[in-house]
Each structure stands twice: as C-alpha cells, then as structure tokens.
Enzyme design. Sequence first.
Site: not given
Length: 723
Positions: A264-265
């Site tokens: 994820d980011w």
Amino acid sequence: MSGHDHQSRIGELLGRMTVEEKLGQLQQLAWAWDTGPGGGDTAAAEAAARKGLLGSVLNVVGAGASNALQCIAVEESRLGIPLVFGLDVIHGYHTTFPIPLAQAAAFDPAVTETDAEVSAREARSNGIHWTFSPMMDVTREPRWGRIAESTGEDPYLTTAYAVAKVRGYQGDDLTAPDRIAACAKHFVAYGGAEGGRDYNSVDVSEQRLRNLYLPPFRAAVDAGAATVMAAFNTISGVPAHANPHTLTGILKEAWGFDGVVVSDWTGVLELIAHGGASDEAEAARRSLTAGVDMEMVSTTFVDHGRDLLASRALDPERLDDAVARVLRLKLRLGLFERPYVTETAALTAPSAESRAAAREVAGRCLVLLKNDDDVLPLAGPAPRALAVVGPFADSGDLLGTWTLPGAPEAVPVLAGLRAALPDTEIRHAAGVSSQGLDTAGIAEAVAVAEAADAVVLVVGEPPAISGEAAVRSELGLPGAQEELIAAVAGTGKPCAVVLVGGRPLTIGGWADQVAAIVMAWHPGIEAGSAVADVLTGAVVPGGKLPVTFPRAVGQVPLYYNHERTGRPYDPAAPEVKYVSKYLDIADGPEFAFGHGLSYTTFSLGEPQLSRERITVAELLEDVTVEVTVPVRNTGAREGEEVVQLYVQDPAATLTQPVRRLCGFRRVRLAAGEERQVRFTVGADDFGYWSNDPAGVFIVEPGEIHIHTGGSSRTQARRTLLIT
Ligand code: GLC
C-alpha cells in the site's frame, strides 16, 4: 499468450536485466495530479522510466499523459519494458456508481459486475491498466470510514461481490482494450482495526483470520485476480507488509497465487513507524522477503536492494521471483505488444448508457428501512405539493468516497423528484448545512413543509467524513440535522427521510418521528434519479442491509454472526440479570443485517431439505444438500425479495456463530406469485477452519440448523443431521 510463453519470455528478459533494472521493476511511483494532493512527482517518474528503473506508475490521469510516460519507458530505456499504470477505480472512473457498501445492499453481485465492466472500459481507454479494487475487507466497524468501501460484515456476501468484481474488471482476456487488472485488497484483516481507528492494530486468532477475513481473498485469487495489495495493519503483532505467514505461506504457497503483491502507499517504509524495522534497509528486507513484490511510492527496494543482495540478506531468487511476477502481469495485459492507447478513442465522459446503468444499480441498492402507513411510494396519486428539505436535498455531493478528479457530480434528489413528478408543486429549503450548527434556516424549512401535503427530508453524512482515515467516534447525523428533522416532523406532515452516508448511522433519536426511512448510502452519479425512482414507486425497493445498524455507538462492534456466549440474552426473559446485554439500552440492533422492506409483502414457507441426514465422509466427497424455500408475494404489487439462507452449528469444538449466511437470492415476484427458491449447501457451509496455523478445515458430526428468512432475523428452521 499462454502461460508457458510468458515463462520463456520472462526467463529471457531476466537473463538480460541488471540488478538495478530488476529492482526498478519493483518500483511504483506516483504521478502528480494537476489538481494537487496526489503526492506524486511526475519528473521523478519520467527520469526513472528513462533509465529503465521503474515498473509502474499510479494516478496518471488521461490517455495523453499515459502514452507520454509509456513512450519514455518503451522508446528510451535500454530494454524498453513497458510501464503498468494503476489507479483507484473503486466504484467508477467517469461514471461513478454507488459506493461498494451500497452495492452490497442490493444483495445482487451482478450490480458490481456492471460497475466493474463500465469502469474498466472507461479506465483502459484512458491508459489505465490496473485498478486497486475490489476492496474485500470484511468489517464490523461502522466507526471505520472505509466501511464505505467494503461490502459489509459478512464473509459470504463479500466473497460473492469480490468474485463478481474481479470478473467484471478482468473478463476472460486482460489484453482486451476494455479490461483492467483487479487488485484484491487489503491483505489481510484490515477491517478489524482496533476501535475502528484506521491503520490500527488487529489482533486476530487463526480461526477468525481463516473463517472471517480470508475467504473473499481465496475466492478472488481462485477467480484469477491479477494482483493483491498488502494491508496497513499488523496481524497479531506482525505487520501485514512483512508477514510471511499470510503473504507467502497462505497466499503464494497454499493458494498458488502467481500474480503481483503490491504494497500500500508507503506501506513498506511504514514498517519503521510500526516498530517492525530499525531502518529502511531492514524494512525493504523484511517486506520483500515476506512476499511483497512491488513497492508503492516509497523507494526502499531500489535504494537498498543491491546492498541487501551483496550482504546475502536478500535471496536473489526472491528478487527474480518478484520481477517475474511483475513481468507476468505486463505480459498478461498485453503491454509488450500494445503499450499505448488510441487517444482519439479515449472515453472522456459518462455516456447515456453508463448513466442508465448507474441509475439502475443505484435503485437496487436503496434499502427501505421503515414505511409506516405506506406513505411511500409518493405517486399513488402524486401529492399536489411536496416539500423537499435538508442539506442534501439539492446537493450533487452524493458520489461518495474514492471518486476521481473530474468525475461529474451527482444528480440532486430535488432535480430527480422534479423530473419524476412534473405535476407536483415542489418547494425546497436546505434548513441546515450538512455539518454546521446554525439553525437559522430551520424556520424556512418548516414553512415549506407546512405548505405541502408531504415532506421528503434528505439528511445524512457527507462524503467528506467517509472513507480512508475518516474515523468517527459517534455515528449520529452531524451538525444540526436532528433539530431540523424534529422541527419538520413537528408539522405533522407525512415525512419520508432519505438517509445518505457511507456507514451505518445511529438514528434512534428521530426514527420514530418520521413515517418512512430509505437508506440511500452515497448512490453515485444518478443519485437523485434513482432516489426519485424509488420514492415514486417506479422502482420498488428490494435492498437489504449488508451491515448491522446499532442503536448506539457504545454497542459497537455489533454484528449478526456473533457467538452465543454462555449466558445469551433471552428476550422472553428480560428480567434475568446475569446475561450478556447492556443495562442502559434495549438489546440488539436498530436494524439487523439482511433487513429491508418493500412496497409489497412476502411470505416464506418452511424450507424443505433434499435429505435429513448426511455423513461427514459424503460431505468431504462434495455431496451436497438442496434446500428449497417457497416464497410468495402476498401484496398487491410486483416486488423483489432477497431470500436468505443461514446455517448454525449449535454444538462444535470451536463455538460457531448463531447465524452464518450461506445463500441469498433476490427474486422478482408479481403480486400473488409464488416461487421455489433452491440453494445447494455442503461441507464449505457446515465446516470451519481451526486455529491450526497450517490451515485445517473441519467438518464435524452433529446437528446443523438451517434457517431461512427475509433477513438475519430468520423465522423458519429445519435440522440436518451430520453423522
Ligand atoms: C491508499 C489506500 C489504498 C489505495 C492506495 C493508492 O492509502 O489504502 O487502498 O489503493 O493508497 O491510492
């Protein structure tokens, strides 16, 4: 191209790549949206692409921008390996469909397949190859803003929607110009964040991990999901981004997943904040070794990979495996043969057909929670004068969380009703704002209501306080909306509330003051048209709640598929003191999972079983039981009912839920029509995963209670004996 071709092509490319080029394929950087907060750096992405040190870019908007960046990678880098472009196309690209939680309320996975097909067509034509969707985090946490992005509290319903959405995005050929790669996220148990606080810890037993959170992912992988995204949370102390048990043991080895696991980011870098890595090199080592293949936005793999290889802290075979997965994704998408899109063919706005699809889907997502005295539908005959009041009555802000820059606003409810009731005098007053405390406008709303024959109140939660990081400690209507409801209801006019929002809301403070309530969620681009369709009866509501509506936030987590406890509360014996209930509030929810009314009525007969007994051995050989449920439309107009099948194992080695959804079917019946609805159930529905980390599925002898009904508050029950 066959999988074999991919392997030979992958081997040939790997043989020519330098270590830097291999690490570059594991890097995803963000493009900077012109409109601001994308947090990306387009120049950095272009520079890395030119050197052949970049695998993917997210948040590129527009076919021109996609082709320009792709051209740098393909034409200027040494090996010309194309980039793969990702974007959060969660419930629409140009055409915004209802939020996923709303779609789940349709109890009809076809609606999410429609969303995915329209979204894929619009996104791929604009140079997007990969969506970070479907999110399939089962959750019982209405305080968690991302419940809006989920399909609710039940693993069976979530599984059905996850599979439908993967198929809608991917189809049978990922090289097609109207298909995109799906991403099963967030792996895993993100919906269990403690306190509903986003990104928070999840402490979960192996059995709950495997019986509640993993089933949708397993089904999505079996349906061919091309990618998986790691979750921000820890799983019983081990960060999901550095969890070899889930990422490699379960996902890649036990399930045979051969696609890409994307972080994820900055999820890899956040291992340091988690307290799971002392520095960036350790974060990169733990994450890559555990099974993450591509790093989103942070750059620890590229920055430290070479040193980790040199010090033998990173296995070169793991690196090659991760690169192979990325190359396989690009080959499956056909990007080596067709890296560019035809800019003149890019879809640049919703079409009449996509709007019509979004309108039909939205109509199927609305849930009629109450309808006293049949005040709805309005058109029967249409009122002479109608008041449409509330902060969302004339608002286009009904698309919901995770909508893309430039997506057209929603049709307001006021406009929808004016179009649907041309002969009715319709007057409007907002009364209050969606979050402000100013009540000066309530008098005008009251006056408008007093001059009308009926009132539609459009109230709820704005998208701004829904979605990622939008965690609420209370679940009531924000601002002064409850004062508005009380004042307008005080006129004595028949009131129908249209409730908008991205989560279950506590409505007990005012629900008794109004005759009807429709849960409309955030219904997307055709919000007002779909709401008007339902309020006027052009569409008969048939949605059901995919999440429990609690009476108070203090009851949370509150869900239908709970364990009985040793001292269950018995509503027939409310005086018993030492039982599992609250002192200060009535037991149970405001509205139960699976609840939803119609403009007609239905009766469900006793379920019939194809057999009363079955052996464990037969079940393990996939012998099944057929359950037939008679359902009849006992009302005066056509409508749709969701027939629901639940099972309960009343005595098992691991305590089982009081109800477990194992089947649902939404059926349309004419007035007076009766139909036999058939379900097939078997080992998967009667057995459960144990606490054994190796993954052991158990089917035990004993009774199984088969419950059927129009909600989780089932009426009928038959018993099957497993021997
Ligand atoms: C966000 C979300 C994830 C999304 C990603 C890219 O933080 O957690 O669901 O796909 O970043 O925007």
